[in-house]
Structures are given as C-alpha cells and as structure tokens.
Design a protein around this motif. Sequence first.
Motif, PDB file in Angstrom:
ATOM      1  N   TYR A   1       1.595  -2.538   4.162  1.00  0.00           N
ATOM      2  CA  TYR A   1       0.407  -3.056   3.482  1.00  0.00           C
ATOM      3  C   TYR A   1      -0.876  -2.432   4.024  1.00  0.00           C
ATOM      4  O   TYR A   1      -0.921  -1.934   5.145  1.00  0.00           O
ATOM      5  CB  TYR A   1       0.358  -4.580   3.614  1.00  0.00           C
ATOM      6  N   GLU A   2      -1.915  -2.469   3.186  1.00  0.00           N
ATOM      7  CA  GLU A   2      -3.202  -1.886   3.558  1.00  0.00           C
ATOM      8  C   GLU A   2      -3.752  -2.566   4.806  1.00  0.00           C
ATOM      9  O   GLU A   2      -3.660  -3.781   4.964  1.00  0.00           O
ATOM     10  CB  GLU A   2      -4.196  -2.026   2.406  1.00  0.00           C
TER      11      GLU A   2
ATOM     12  N   LYS B   1      -6.831   7.787   4.393  1.00  0.00           N
ATOM     13  CA  LYS B   1      -6.523   6.389   4.086  1.00  0.00           C
ATOM     14  C   LYS B   1      -5.446   5.846   5.021  1.00  0.00           C
ATOM     15  O   LYS B   1      -5.392   4.657   5.306  1.00  0.00           O
ATOM     16  CB  LYS B   1      -6.060   6.264   2.633  1.00  0.00           C
TER      17      LYS B   1
ATOM     18  N   TYR C   1       0.843  -1.196   0.000  1.00  0.00           N
ATOM     19  CA  TYR C   1       0.000   0.000   0.000  1.00  0.00           C
ATOM     20  C   TYR C   1       0.877   1.244   0.000  1.00  0.00           C
ATOM     21  O   TYR C   1       0.608   2.225  -0.690  1.00  0.00           O
ATOM     22  CB  TYR C   1      -0.891  -0.039   1.237  1.00  0.00           C
TER      23      TYR C   1
ATOM     24  N   THR D   1      -5.020   2.070   7.640  1.00  0.00           N
ATOM     25  CA  THR D   1      -3.607   1.749   7.805  1.00  0.00           C
ATOM     26  C   THR D   1      -3.027   2.736   8.806  1.00  0.00           C
ATOM     27  O   THR D   1      -3.149   3.943   8.623  1.00  0.00           O
ATOM     28  CB  THR D   1      -2.870   1.854   6.455  1.00  0.00           C
TER      29      THR D   1
ATOM     30  N   GLU E   1       1.032   5.573  -6.469  1.00  0.00           N
ATOM     31  CA  GLU E   1       1.206   6.951  -6.937  1.00  0.00           C
ATOM     32  C   GLU E   1       2.391   7.594  -6.221  1.00  0.00           C
ATOM     33  O   GLU E   1       2.497   7.544  -4.988  1.00  0.00           O
ATOM     34  CB  GLU E   1      -0.059   7.766  -6.658  1.00  0.00           C
TER      35      GLU E   1
ATOM     36  N   LEU F   1       2.136   5.778  -2.645  1.00  0.00           N
ATOM     37  CA  LEU F   1       0.918   5.398  -1.933  1.00  0.00           C
ATOM     38  C   LEU F   1      -0.080   4.904  -2.964  1.00  0.00           C
ATOM     39  O   LEU F   1      -0.441   5.642  -3.879  1.00  0.00           O
ATOM     40  CB  LEU F   1       0.354   6.587  -1.160  1.00  0.00           C
ATOM     41  N   GLU F   2      -0.457   3.655  -2.857  1.00  0.00           N
ATOM     42  CA  GLU F   2      -1.315   3.002  -3.862  1.00  0.00           C
ATOM     43  C   GLU F   2      -0.724   3.150  -5.257  1.00  0.00           C
ATOM     44  O   GLU F   2      -1.447   3.346  -6.243  1.00  0.00           O
ATOM     45  CB  GLU F   2      -2.730   3.577  -3.831  1.00  0.00           C
TER      46      GLU F   2
END
Length: 379
Positions: free
Chosen positions: A46-47, A172, A22, A205, A84, A81-82
């Motif tokens: 990780y998420e 998030k 993540y 997270t 990006e 992040l994800e």
Amino acid sequence: MKSLGSIRRSFAPWADPAAVPYIAFEGVTKTFGAFAAVNNLSLTIYEREFFALLGASGCGKSTLLRMLAGFEEPTAGRILLEGEDLRGIPPYRRPVNMMFQSYALFPHMSVEANIAFGLRQDGMPKAAIAERVAEMLKLVKLEPFARRKPHQLSGGQRQRVALARSLAKRPKVLLLDEPLGALDKKLREETQFELMDLQQELGLTFVVVTHDQEEAMTMADRIAVMDRGEVIQVATPAEIYEAPSSRFVADFVGTVNMFEGTVAERSDAGVVIAEAGGMRLRAAEGGAAGPGDTVWFAIRPEKVRVSAARPPEAGNAVEGEVWDIAYLGDVTVYHIRLDDGRIVKATAINSRRVVEDALTWHDRAWVSFAADAGVVLTR
C-alpha cells in the motif's frame, strides 16, 4: 507535528476493505531455465507503506525487487503500480528507484556529482539540479561532505550518498536491496531509525529486501516472509513474531522452542497436548486442531521462566539441568537440558546489578511457562 509512533500505530490500510493496493504482484513467476526463483506469487503493498521482503539467500526476494524495478521481466503474471501494468516499461521510465547493496557510487565523482548524476541524465536545468542536490545533502546531513570523493567517506556516509542519489529523482517507490548490510552493528541500528523517519517525512513507499530479521522487525509496517520463491506469511512484525502461521516462520524469525505432540483433549479452556517426550502441555488456544491431530507448541525463550524450585501454578513445568549459560549484559540466556536430552532455551532479563546468578552450570532447574505464552501450530 505527529510523532513517528503515532503515525505508525494508526497506519493500517491493509485492514481497510476499501483501500486500494499501490503495488500488486498477481500470480508472478520468474524462471531461469528449469529453476523457479519466484513461483506464482501474489502480494499487495500500500501507498506510504514501509514493506519488507524477508528471507534467506536464494528465496527470491531480490528477484522480486528487480522485477519491480524493471531489471527483470516476469515469466508469467503481472506487476501493477497504481493499477498500471509495468510489463515492457524500461527501468528509467518507471517511477521507482533502487538503492543497491554495494551503493554503486562513481569513485571519480564528488558526493554532489554522484547525487546529481541521474538529474543530469534527465536533462534537468543546472539551477534546478543545484537546488535539488542541496536539498538532498541537507536531508541526509552531508552538507559538509559535498566535495569529497566516496573513498574519503565512512561506510555510513557512503550509504547516505547512495540514499540521497536514489531520492533525488523523487520516485514514487524506493527499493532498497540489503541497504544496511555493509554497516557495523551500532551504525546499522541508528540508520534503521533514520530510514523510518525519512520515509515518513517524504511520504514515500519503501520496499526493502533483507535477510536480517531484526532489521525487518524494526523498520517495516509489514513483513513478507519468503521461502523458495513463495510468500509464507504476510503480517505486521508483532503478528509475525507472536502469531507465526507455521513452524518455518516461527523458526526463521527469532528463537523458538518447539514441542511436538498430539492433541489429547480440547475444551473451552484450550487444548491438552500429549507431548512426544512424555509431557502433557496445556495451551490456551488450539486453533483449528482437534483430538488426535499432530501439532507443535511454539514458545519464545523470553516467555520461559527458569527457577531452582518448581513454581506454583506454573501451567506447564518440566525439570532439567543447566547445560549452558550466556551472559549478554541486558539478558542471560539459559540452555536447560531435559532428562530426555532435549534443550529448552530461556531468556531472563537482568534487571538487577548482580554479578553471579543463583543458578549455574549443572544445577537442577525447572523451566515453566503459562498456557497462553505460546502458540499451537498445525503445519
């Protein structure tokens, strides 16, 4: 509804080769002049993971958190992040929020106004703000204190206000910089479990920075032990404690006895270590160490037994003198001074209501431990 224990026991995306990180730090370096606060660091989170950055002051953990939050930019490397790249994205546009050690509450505002501040800045409609604030107050159990000012609250209550404000914008990722440092010991222990429950309930997270080993061991799914801007080991709390990768990690996390020596024999049964003080230690596993290699046998105090007589089939045993005793209620800590002057620490659980121990200061005593009770380290 699943219990927290069931969720945590089954949660291990880092062990799944197909799992996608993540958050990813890729070769991240941060320098301030000639000083490298973070040095070519790579790390994945990780998420829904509760991840802890653990280390002493100045190791780079807070700098790493600030770069993820957007308050600092990496000198080199990328933070994703994800998938990006976050470079150039200002803090207020990142889907993360940070809870500071000082809480940074507005003293002239009420609890509900503090929680609502970020929502108002984002232009959220008043009705939606009121609904979100009420939701956050209920979440952190502060409904009766909505109209109070920060100075009218206890330290634990101020900590909850700061947490509610951080969560109000529904980030998030929640970043926590020494979040429990201002709380007393008992409240800190209670809040650790509350944070764990809250993290699971919200499905977020969490990344926490702390120098408190117990705090990291209690709350985190995984821990990254840091030193001088680098990650020394990343693993679960149990792995960090029971299978440290180096003397630094073994010594930093918890208390440890360390015996230095040379591998004299290696077989299917393990290794025999010719210890510097003259002992020959047997270890069930020697890792990659071979005959002639310098190694360190690390063993935790609770795995060392203290007795007045040499126990039969002890595996490893050495005699000394009871040098210090600390009665802590649930356990008694013994410091046994060996004949060569070294101190071995042992912890005994006080399972019976006995006021006086059989062993006391200056008694001769044996310390013993099994061959599989410790770990052999090569660095």
